[in-house]
Design a protein around this motif. Structure first.
Motif, PDB file in Angstrom:
ATOM      1  N   GLY B 102     -21.595  26.733  18.538  1.00  0.00           N
ATOM      2  CA  GLY B 102     -21.865  27.718  17.487  1.00  0.00           C
ATOM      3  C   GLY B 102     -22.128  26.995  16.173  1.00  0.00           C
ATOM      4  N   THR B 103     -22.653  27.722  15.197  1.00  0.00           N
ATOM      5  CA  THR B 103     -23.050  27.078  13.944  1.00  0.00           C
ATOM      6  C   THR B 103     -21.862  26.470  13.196  1.00  0.00           C
ATOM      7  N   ALA B 104     -20.752  27.206  13.175  1.00  0.00           N
ATOM      8  CA  ALA B 104     -19.592  26.711  12.432  1.00  0.00           C
ATOM      9  C   ALA B 104     -19.110  25.393  13.031  1.00  0.00           C
ATOM     10  N   VAL B 107     -21.710  22.475  12.174  1.00  0.00           N
ATOM     11  CA  VAL B 107     -21.618  21.846  10.862  1.00  0.00           C
ATOM     12  C   VAL B 107     -20.327  21.047  10.714  1.00  0.00           C
ATOM     13  N   LYS B 108     -19.375  21.289  11.594  1.00  0.00           N
ATOM     14  CA  LYS B 108     -18.138  20.512  11.520  1.00  0.00           C
ATOM     15  C   LYS B 108     -18.106  19.382  12.551  1.00  0.00           C
ATOM     16  N   CYS B 141     -20.390  30.372  20.470  1.00  0.00           N
ATOM     17  CA  CYS B 141     -19.211  30.757  19.680  1.00  0.00           C
ATOM     18  C   CYS B 141     -18.092  31.465  20.447  1.00  0.00           C
ATOM     19  N   VAL B 142     -16.900  30.885  20.435  1.00  0.00           N
ATOM     20  CA  VAL B 142     -15.752  31.584  21.005  1.00  0.00           C
ATOM     21  C   VAL B 142     -15.037  32.388  19.926  1.00  0.00           C
ATOM     22  N   GLY B 143     -15.504  32.259  18.709  1.00  0.00           N
ATOM     23  CA  GLY B 143     -14.926  33.050  17.619  1.00  0.00           C
ATOM     24  C   GLY B 143     -13.647  32.458  17.063  1.00  0.00           C
ATOM     25  N   ALA B 144     -13.381  31.202  17.351  1.00  0.00           N
ATOM     26  CA  ALA B 144     -12.209  30.554  16.758  1.00  0.00           C
ATOM     27  C   ALA B 144     -12.706  29.587  15.694  1.00  0.00           C
ATOM     28  N   CYS B 145     -13.588  30.100  14.820  1.00  0.00           N
ATOM     29  CA  CYS B 145     -14.302  29.244  13.868  1.00  0.00           C
ATOM     30  C   CYS B 145     -13.371  28.522  12.896  1.00  0.00           C
ATOM     31  N   SER B 146     -12.157  29.059  12.699  1.00  0.00           N
ATOM     32  CA  SER B 146     -11.252  28.383  11.778  1.00  0.00           C
ATOM     33  C   SER B 146     -10.755  27.080  12.385  1.00  0.00           C
ATOM     34  N   LEU B 147     -10.880  26.948  13.700  1.00  0.00           N
ATOM     35  CA  LEU B 147     -10.407  25.742  14.373  1.00  0.00           C
ATOM     36  C   LEU B 147     -11.556  24.780  14.675  1.00  0.00           C
ATOM     37  N   VAL B 157      -7.920  26.347  24.815  1.00  0.00           N
ATOM     38  CA  VAL B 157      -8.718  26.032  23.636  1.00  0.00           C
ATOM     39  C   VAL B 157      -8.117  24.841  22.891  1.00  0.00           C
TER      40      VAL B 157
END
Lengths: 612, 177
Positions: B102-104, B107-108, B141-147, B157
């Motif tokens: 995913g994009t987040a 970029v990380k 994206c698994v939607g755990a973008c904060s991690l 995960v």
């Protein structure tokens, strides 16, 4: 069985007056909370309640996402008598003992608290709060697996109201008057869409909920489905009544197992209470909802492709017209709305269109949920009134950029959108302002980028995605995007030439004009938008062979300068052993063997390595 | 019908696991199938989900079995299996390592992590090691973008993954054996 509006209201009142314990603890158990370790927190809270023998004081509720991804795992402690609340974040199981012993919603030494930045527009004043929660109202505040908790919070009241007090035309008028626009990204007025389908004469019509959230980096719909599934079910039934459909289908991605499970539970509970199924609220209106799983295809977010997928075919789009509202699922009139659009509907019916239009901007009323992620300090879900500025979202709610780096751009609209630069930070964002700036609302992904991100590489990343997800049906998207990708790869590799940029522009425009569906038509947007805002970066790649951000490995080199003290740290960190030199003597990098991983650069403590 | 690739295991998957076959048959028989092929087709994707859940992947013999029961052609079923990335027609590793693309996560630094997995396991994205222990893939994206960046190994995960953590993640799989 609930067979009248009065019975529902009576039930809600009875539930409200049921005795409560002094304190309720809500544990955020969405996918992100679970990934961050919410389960051990829940267990230790339960254990501590038993150990300290406080079962009479505490109720512990598993709830959906609170939107505070940056502080997961988190809990909210609510004092039921005073209404005081406190959110604790970044919890560890050992904190449970103090939280339970404190028996209050107050600060505790050693436990982080999180400020609530939202208000609820239907029952509170705004104050200085940046967020307004309509769609996420129940998410994080109720147990999504218990229908009673939805009912206490006015759940299914809107459905009861439309079925017993309004005619279908009246519902459509109210929704049209509210001005709500499709939250999936297109921004088409929902009331108008419903009116199209309502005008069709057909023995059967379908309502579809598009829960195929495929935009990488966006997770708004998942949070709604995991945190408040009944809101979507109720809204689908309302819409069904308005357009004359008796069947609803929720098309959801298979990658969301928790949301699927919670929807299955919600549907079963609603059917059992007579809130879905035959003769709802004692009227002759019936409505059934089934779940259909996707199987991993981004293009199925496009409504005609989605319909084909439900019919069991390859998810390829077809040309419109005919629009689904005329001929959709099984060739019957069909409405496809996004999860977030539906989640607004019960609130609009309950509080009225006039209430809704007070929030947001004239042309884009209401709120929008954004998944704020990337290089921003506080990653999370935020719901803000339309018209909020990017600055308020990124620097207010997101608390600015990680490691105090420089903000470079923010990508909205995912692979179909574009990037917005620092000078656009104060633009109030809604559907039209974003379009005017060359981006789009999209489903609500918002990825923040800093000085270390190369915009050419970002454009290539999005095109990678489009290439992978293109269904291959139409030539512009299948072959055109491949060519765009090759040109971008050349530029990133330092092989671009003076014609590269004009080729990129021409081909992008051609694809926009000729692709069949939304995916293809918007696929060149990231290129066009980075070209418009960061043309110099492209030119630097092509003419100077430089990547300022330092991500295009073919364009960078690492060299050791005079500051080297010969500590050997770089040599020890090099994965390919290409750094040589004596201890306490200057070191050298073998440029031929170097793989440009940058390990030496980040390891060096003496600023002795230059990245050129 | 013999398997076109000539492999015996694939040919025998249904006879090899009679209990799984029974479960699949039971699932298919409770579907409201009828004469109308178009309507039957509406149950295809969920049937394939069920079959893949039981057998792990969808080789030709399974596709043919489902096609027969639904009154569809093998070609139609294969068209669907090959279209959707969720469906696979080759066996996968015991440990499915998926790096979020995913994009987040990108970029990380998810691309760096993915490269390291490739280097370490000597396989490309979408491939499986010869011993059938590890499969490597990308994941939306698994939607755990904060991690971010996030790696999923089967259902587990791993968050904030760095290149250095890659060997440890693989070692951890071995420990579970």
């Amino acid at each position: 069985m609930i067979d009248s509006l009065n019975k529902l209201i009576e039930l809600a009142n009875n539930l409200k007056h049921e005795p409560k314990t002094d304190i309720t603890i809500f544990v955020s158990m969405g996918t992100c909370g679970l990934a961050a370790g919410a389960t051990p927190i829940l267990e230790s809270l339960k254990n501590q309640v038993e150990i300290q023998n406080l079962q009479e004081v505490f109720t512990i509720v598993e709830t959906g996402c609170m939107g505070l991804c940056h502080s997961e795992p988190c809990i909210e402690v609510v004092e039921n008598n005073t209404g005081n609340t406190m959110v604790y974040g970044k919890l560890k199981p050992e904190h449970a003992e103090f939280i339970i012993a404190r028996k209050a919603a107050k600060k505790i030494a050693g436990v982080q608290t999180v400020e609530k930045t939202w208000y609820y527009p239907d029952c509170e004043d705004r104050g200085d709060k940046l967020q307004a929660r309509i769609v996420l109202k129940n998410s994080g505040r109720i147990n999504p697996e218990n229908i009673n908790e939805y009912i206490i919070n006015d759940g299914y009241k809107a459905l009861g109201k439309v079925l017993t007090e309004m005619d279908p035309q009246g519902v459509i008028e109210e929704v049209t008057k509210s001005g709500i626009r499709g939250r999936g990204g297109g921004g088409f007025p929902s009331g108008k869409k419903w009116a199209f389908a309502a005008a069709q004469k057909s023995d059967e019509k379908y309502m579809i909920c598009n829960a195929d959230e495929g935009d990488p980096g966006a997770f708004m719909d998942r949070a709604v489905l995991e945190g408040d599934p009944h809101a979507v079910l109720e809204a689908m039934a309302i819409a069904g009544y308005a357009v004359g459909a008796n069947n609803g289908v929720i098309y959801i991605r298979a990658e969301y197992p928790l949301a699927i499970k919670r929807l299955e539970i919600a549907i079963a509970q609603a059917e059992k209470m007579g809130l879905l199924g035959k003769n709802l609220f004692g009227t002759n209106f019936s409505f059934n909802i089934t779940l259909k799983l996707g199987a991993g295809a981004f293009v199925c977010g496009e409504e005609t492709a989605l319909i084909h997928s439900i019919e069991g075919m390859r998810g390829e789009p077809t040309l419109k017209p005919p629009f689904p509202a005329v001929s959709g699922l099984w060739k019957k009139p069909t409405i496809v709305n996004n999860v977030e659009t539906y989640a607004n509907i019960p609130a609009i019916i309950r509080n009225g269109a006039d209430w809704f239009t007070q929030i947001g901007t004239d042309k884009s009323p209401g709120t929008k949920v954004f998944a704020l992620a990337g290089k921003v300090k506080d990653v999370g879900l935020v719901e803000v009134p339309m018209g909020t500025s990017l600055r308020d979202i990124i620097f207010g709610l997101g608390k600015g950029i990680c490691d105090d780096k420089q903000f470079k751009a923010v990508q909205t609209g995912g692979p179909s959108g574009g990037c917005l630069t620092a000078d656009k930070l104060d633009t109030p964002i809604d559907y039209d302002s974003l379009l005017a700036l060359g981006s789009m609302m999209g489903s609500g992904g918002m990825i923040v980028m800093d000085e270390d991100d190369c915009m050419v590489n970002i454009a290539k990343f999005f095109l990678d995605f489009t290439l992978d997800e293109s269904c291959g049906k139409c030539t512009p998207c299948r072959i055109g995007n491949k060519r765009l990708h090759e040109i971008l790869t050349d530029i990133c590799d330092g092989k671009g030439d003076e014609n590269s940029l004009s080729k990129l522009r021409d081909l992008s425009e051609a694809i926009k004009d000729t692709a069949i569906c939304g995916l293809g038509q918007t696929s060149p947007n990231p290129i066009l938008s980075t070209l418009a805002n960061f043309e110099q970066e492209y030119i630097d790649h092509i003419e100077k062979g430089k990547c300022k951000a330092g991500t295009c490995t073919n364009l960078i080199s690492f060299e050791i300068n005079d500051a080297c003290v010969g500590c050997t740290l770089c040599a020890r960190n090099c994965p390919v052993n290409c750094i040589s030199g004596e201890r306490k003597g200057m070191h050298f990098i073998d440029q031929e063997a170097c793989i440009k991983c940058g390990q030496c650069y980040s390891a060096c403590k003496f600023h002795a390595i230059d990245r050129n | 019908m013999s398997c076109s690739c000539g492999c015996d295991t694939e040919l025998n998957l249904l006879t090899q696991f009679p209990k799984k076959k029974e479960k699949l048959a039971a699932y298919l028989s409770q579907l409201p199938l009828g004469e109308d092929r178009e309507k039957n087709r509406g149950y295809l994707i969920q049937s394939l989900h069920k079959a893949q859940e039981l057998f792990g992947y969808l080789p030709e013999c399974i596709q043919l079995y489902v096609a027969d029961k639904l009154g569809l052609h093998l070609a139609e079923v294969y068209g669907v299996v090959s279209f959707y990335s969720f469906f696979i027609d080759k066996p996968v590793g015991k440990y499915k390592i998926n790096v979020c693309t995913g994009t987040a996560c990108f970029v990380k630094g998810a691309d760096v992590v993915l490269e390291e997995f490739k280097r370490y396991l000597h396989i490309e994205e979408g491939e499986t090691t010869e011993d059938l222990n590890y499969s490597l893939g990308g994941l939306r994206c698994v939607g755990a973008c904060s991690l971010a960046p996030v790696v999923m190994v089967n259902d587990k995960v791993y968050g904030n993954v760095t290149k250095e953590m890659v060997p440890n993640i693989i070692e951890e799989c071995k420990l579970n054996d």
